[in-house]
Design a protein around this motif. Structure first.
Motif, PDB file in Angstrom:
ATOM      1  N   UNK A  39     -33.779 -10.029  46.060  1.00  0.00           N
ATOM      2  CA  UNK A  39     -33.986 -11.098  47.118  1.00  0.00           C
ATOM      3  C   UNK A  39     -32.538 -11.173  47.872  1.00  0.00           C
ATOM      4  N   UNK A  40     -32.729 -11.907  49.178  1.00  0.00           N
ATOM      5  CA  UNK A  40     -31.346 -11.841  50.051  1.00  0.00           C
ATOM      6  C   UNK A  40     -30.677 -13.082  49.553  1.00  0.00           C
ATOM      7  N   UNK A  41     -29.285 -13.039  49.402  1.00  0.00           N
ATOM      8  CA  UNK A  41     -28.311 -13.918  48.859  1.00  0.00           C
ATOM      9  C   UNK A  41     -28.375 -15.406  49.744  1.00  0.00           C
ATOM     10  N   UNK A  42     -28.552 -16.473  48.838  1.00  0.00           N
ATOM     11  CA  UNK A  42     -28.207 -17.764  49.681  1.00  0.00           C
ATOM     12  C   UNK A  42     -27.709 -18.646  48.610  1.00  0.00           C
ATOM     13  N   UNK A  43     -26.837 -19.688  48.980  1.00  0.00           N
ATOM     14  CA  UNK A  43     -26.305 -20.685  48.194  1.00  0.00           C
ATOM     15  C   UNK A  43     -26.011 -22.047  49.100  1.00  0.00           C
ATOM     16  N   UNK A  44     -26.350 -23.025  48.850  1.00  0.00           N
ATOM     17  CA  UNK A  44     -25.949 -24.080  49.701  1.00  0.00           C
ATOM     18  C   UNK A  44     -24.628 -24.565  49.557  1.00  0.00           C
ATOM     19  N   UNK A  45     -24.051 -25.339  50.457  1.00  0.00           N
ATOM     20  CA  UNK A  45     -22.709 -25.678  50.453  1.00  0.00           C
ATOM     21  C   UNK A  45     -22.439 -27.033  50.337  1.00  0.00           C
ATOM     22  N   UNK A 162     -22.571 -22.448  30.727  1.00  0.00           N
ATOM     23  CA  UNK A 162     -21.888 -21.420  29.896  1.00  0.00           C
ATOM     24  C   UNK A 162     -21.278 -20.230  30.361  1.00  0.00           C
ATOM     25  N   UNK A 163     -20.484 -19.660  29.764  1.00  0.00           N
ATOM     26  CA  UNK A 163     -19.910 -18.368  29.945  1.00  0.00           C
ATOM     27  C   UNK A 163     -20.716 -17.349  30.641  1.00  0.00           C
ATOM     28  N   UNK A 164     -20.790 -16.691  31.712  1.00  0.00           N
ATOM     29  CA  UNK A 164     -21.676 -15.758  32.387  1.00  0.00           C
ATOM     30  C   UNK A 164     -22.682 -16.113  33.180  1.00  0.00           C
ATOM     31  N   UNK A 165     -22.895 -17.616  33.087  1.00  0.00           N
ATOM     32  CA  UNK A 165     -24.160 -18.107  33.974  1.00  0.00           C
ATOM     33  C   UNK A 165     -23.653 -19.047  34.904  1.00  0.00           C
ATOM     34  N   UNK A 166     -24.203 -19.266  36.038  1.00  0.00           N
ATOM     35  CA  UNK A 166     -24.192 -20.195  36.963  1.00  0.00           C
ATOM     36  C   UNK A 166     -25.331 -21.330  36.070  1.00  0.00           C
ATOM     37  N   UNK A 167     -25.024 -22.644  36.638  1.00  0.00           N
ATOM     38  CA  UNK A 167     -26.000 -23.851  36.355  1.00  0.00           C
ATOM     39  C   UNK A 167     -27.578 -23.201  36.747  1.00  0.00           C
ATOM     40  N   UNK A 168     -28.278 -23.624  35.933  1.00  0.00           N
ATOM     41  CA  UNK A 168     -29.795 -23.217  36.048  1.00  0.00           C
ATOM     42  C   UNK A 168     -30.729 -23.925  35.161  1.00  0.00           C
ATOM     43  N   UNK A 185     -36.303 -18.820  36.843  1.00  0.00           N
ATOM     44  CA  UNK A 185     -35.236 -19.862  36.716  1.00  0.00           C
ATOM     45  C   UNK A 185     -34.968 -20.489  38.053  1.00  0.00           C
ATOM     46  N   UNK A 186     -34.216 -21.646  38.007  1.00  0.00           N
ATOM     47  CA  UNK A 186     -34.012 -22.573  39.122  1.00  0.00           C
ATOM     48  C   UNK A 186     -32.849 -22.578  39.376  1.00  0.00           C
ATOM     49  N   UNK A 187     -32.107 -22.226  40.495  1.00  0.00           N
ATOM     50  CA  UNK A 187     -30.673 -22.094  40.934  1.00  0.00           C
ATOM     51  C   UNK A 187     -30.206 -23.281  41.534  1.00  0.00           C
ATOM     52  N   UNK A 188     -29.028 -23.678  41.574  1.00  0.00           N
ATOM     53  CA  UNK A 188     -28.401 -25.006  42.189  1.00  0.00           C
ATOM     54  C   UNK A 188     -27.449 -24.644  43.322  1.00  0.00           C
ATOM     55  N   UNK A 189     -27.484 -25.395  44.309  1.00  0.00           N
ATOM     56  CA  UNK A 189     -26.575 -25.314  45.466  1.00  0.00           C
ATOM     57  C   UNK A 189     -25.209 -25.150  44.883  1.00  0.00           C
ATOM     58  N   UNK A 190     -24.283 -24.589  45.491  1.00  0.00           N
ATOM     59  CA  UNK A 190     -22.975 -24.593  45.145  1.00  0.00           C
ATOM     60  C   UNK A 190     -21.955 -24.911  46.606  1.00  0.00           C
ATOM     61  N   UNK A 210     -13.501 -21.197  35.196  1.00  0.00           N
ATOM     62  CA  UNK A 210     -14.117 -20.451  34.397  1.00  0.00           C
ATOM     63  C   UNK A 210     -15.712 -20.309  34.663  1.00  0.00           C
ATOM     64  N   UNK A 211     -16.061 -21.212  35.718  1.00  0.00           N
ATOM     65  CA  UNK A 211     -17.518 -21.371  36.223  1.00  0.00           C
ATOM     66  C   UNK A 211     -17.864 -19.919  37.075  1.00  0.00           C
ATOM     67  N   UNK A 212     -19.178 -19.351  36.636  1.00  0.00           N
ATOM     68  CA  UNK A 212     -19.675 -18.172  37.066  1.00  0.00           C
ATOM     69  C   UNK A 212     -20.775 -18.855  38.480  1.00  0.00           C
ATOM     70  N   UNK A 213     -20.282 -18.470  39.568  1.00  0.00           N
ATOM     71  CA  UNK A 213     -21.062 -18.831  40.828  1.00  0.00           C
ATOM     72  C   UNK A 213     -22.230 -17.794  40.712  1.00  0.00           C
ATOM     73  N   UNK A 214     -23.169 -18.379  41.702  1.00  0.00           N
ATOM     74  CA  UNK A 214     -24.518 -17.620  41.700  1.00  0.00           C
ATOM     75  C   UNK A 214     -24.213 -16.241  42.370  1.00  0.00           C
ATOM     76  N   UNK A 215     -23.226 -15.989  42.973  1.00  0.00           N
ATOM     77  CA  UNK A 215     -23.148 -14.452  43.752  1.00  0.00           C
ATOM     78  C   UNK A 215     -22.769 -13.748  42.544  1.00  0.00           C
ATOM     79  N   UNK A 216     -22.248 -14.070  41.475  1.00  0.00           N
ATOM     80  CA  UNK A 216     -21.697 -13.394  40.347  1.00  0.00           C
ATOM     81  C   UNK A 216     -22.431 -13.414  39.135  1.00  0.00           C
ATOM     82  N   UNK A 217     -23.468 -14.448  39.063  1.00  0.00           N
ATOM     83  CA  UNK A 217     -24.485 -14.788  37.947  1.00  0.00           C
ATOM     84  C   UNK A 217     -25.213 -13.363  37.657  1.00  0.00           C
ATOM     85  N   UNK A 218     -25.519 -13.242  36.201  1.00  0.00           N
ATOM     86  CA  UNK A 218     -26.123 -12.264  35.724  1.00  0.00           C
ATOM     87  C   UNK A 218     -27.506 -12.013  36.250  1.00  0.00           C
TER      88      UNK A 218
END
Length: 249
Positions: A39-45, A162-168, A185-190, A210-218
């Motif tokens: 899907x296309x990338x999107x994250x809230x601000x 936790x390491x490697x994952x954004x909040x979900x 899974x449900x993603x959270x705005x960043x 050390x947080x993994x943001x959605x753009x780099x999340x597995x």
């Protein structure tokens, strides 16, 4: 919790998390990185940004691992907090049927689960994957059935990370007969004023170092347009998440 190579391990499972039926996977399947649909990338601000996908197509499928609920039918409850502490959080999920022009779907069974403020899951632990042993407790897990408006509600605490994952949040949806319709899974705005950042600075949470943001999340790195939630509220008053998930029923 970052020990064995969860990414590599999960990829060997292929579509196992997606084809699971009423009995969730019992395998300790590693990191949440198996994305089925792109899907296309999107994250809230901001804490309130992000929205459900437009159009009428099935929400992306995702892996059920690494810590699916072992006996979800025993956890029919709206309040899933148990003994966990954290920022108050409510979760409202609407389920729609793409085979009925995305009409709200009544009678769907919805399981959710997520980690606590320290990034730990109940029902697992004492292993290299999660050192803290929570195998005998069932916090932050619950099951509800959608009402006439296709909606379920849960009372929880804001998830940690936790390491490697954004909040979900993990979600598994079944039809009334108990047949699996979708694992997602449900993603959270960043962003600088997002709920994720505000909660991260709260007592007991890890902050954003050390947080993994959605753009780099597995899971979410290929886009979150139909998995992104909307979140409103404050640390002092609690946050509320709303999200729509579309299934083929």
């Amino acid at each position: 919790m970052k020990t064995i190579d969860r990414k590599g391990f999960l990829k060997t499972l292929g579509l196992a998390g997606v084809t699971a039926v009423a009995a969730p996977l019992l395998i300790h399947c590693g990191s949440d990185d198996d994305v089925i649909n792109s899907s296309s990338s999107s994250s809230g601000s901001s804490s309130g940004s992000g929205s459900s996908a437009t159009g009428c197509s099935v929400t992306n499928s995702e892996t059920e691992g690494p810590f699916p609920t072992k006996s979800p039918s025993t956890l029919v409850q709206t309040n899933i907090v148990s003994d966990r502490t954290g920022v108050p959080f409510t979760i409202a999920i609407t389920v729609q049927n793409v085979n009925a022009s995305c009409a709200n779907l009544q009678g769907a069974i919805v399981d959710i689960w997520h980690c606590d403020k320290e990034g730990n899951y109940s029902e697992y632990g004492g292993t290299s994957m999660q050192s803290t042993n929570y195998t005998s407790v069932h916090f932050l897990r619950g099951r509800q059935t959608t009402d006439a408006n296709g909606k379920v509600n849960f009372t929880s605490i804001f998830p940690g990370w936790y390491s490697g994952r954004a909040t979900h949040i993990h979600v598994h949806i079944y039809n009334t007969a108990g047949q699996s319709l979708l694992v997602t899974q449900i993603a959270f705005p960043e962003g600088t004023d997002s709920a994720v950042v505000q909660v991260g600075a709260s007592t007991g949470y890890k902050g954003m170092s050390g947080y993994t943001y959605n753009a780099n999340d597995n899971v979410f790195s290929d886009g979150t347009f139909n998995e992104m939630s909307s979140i409103s509220g404050s640390v002092s008053g609690g946050f509320a998440l709303t999200h729509t998930i579309k299934v083929s029923a």
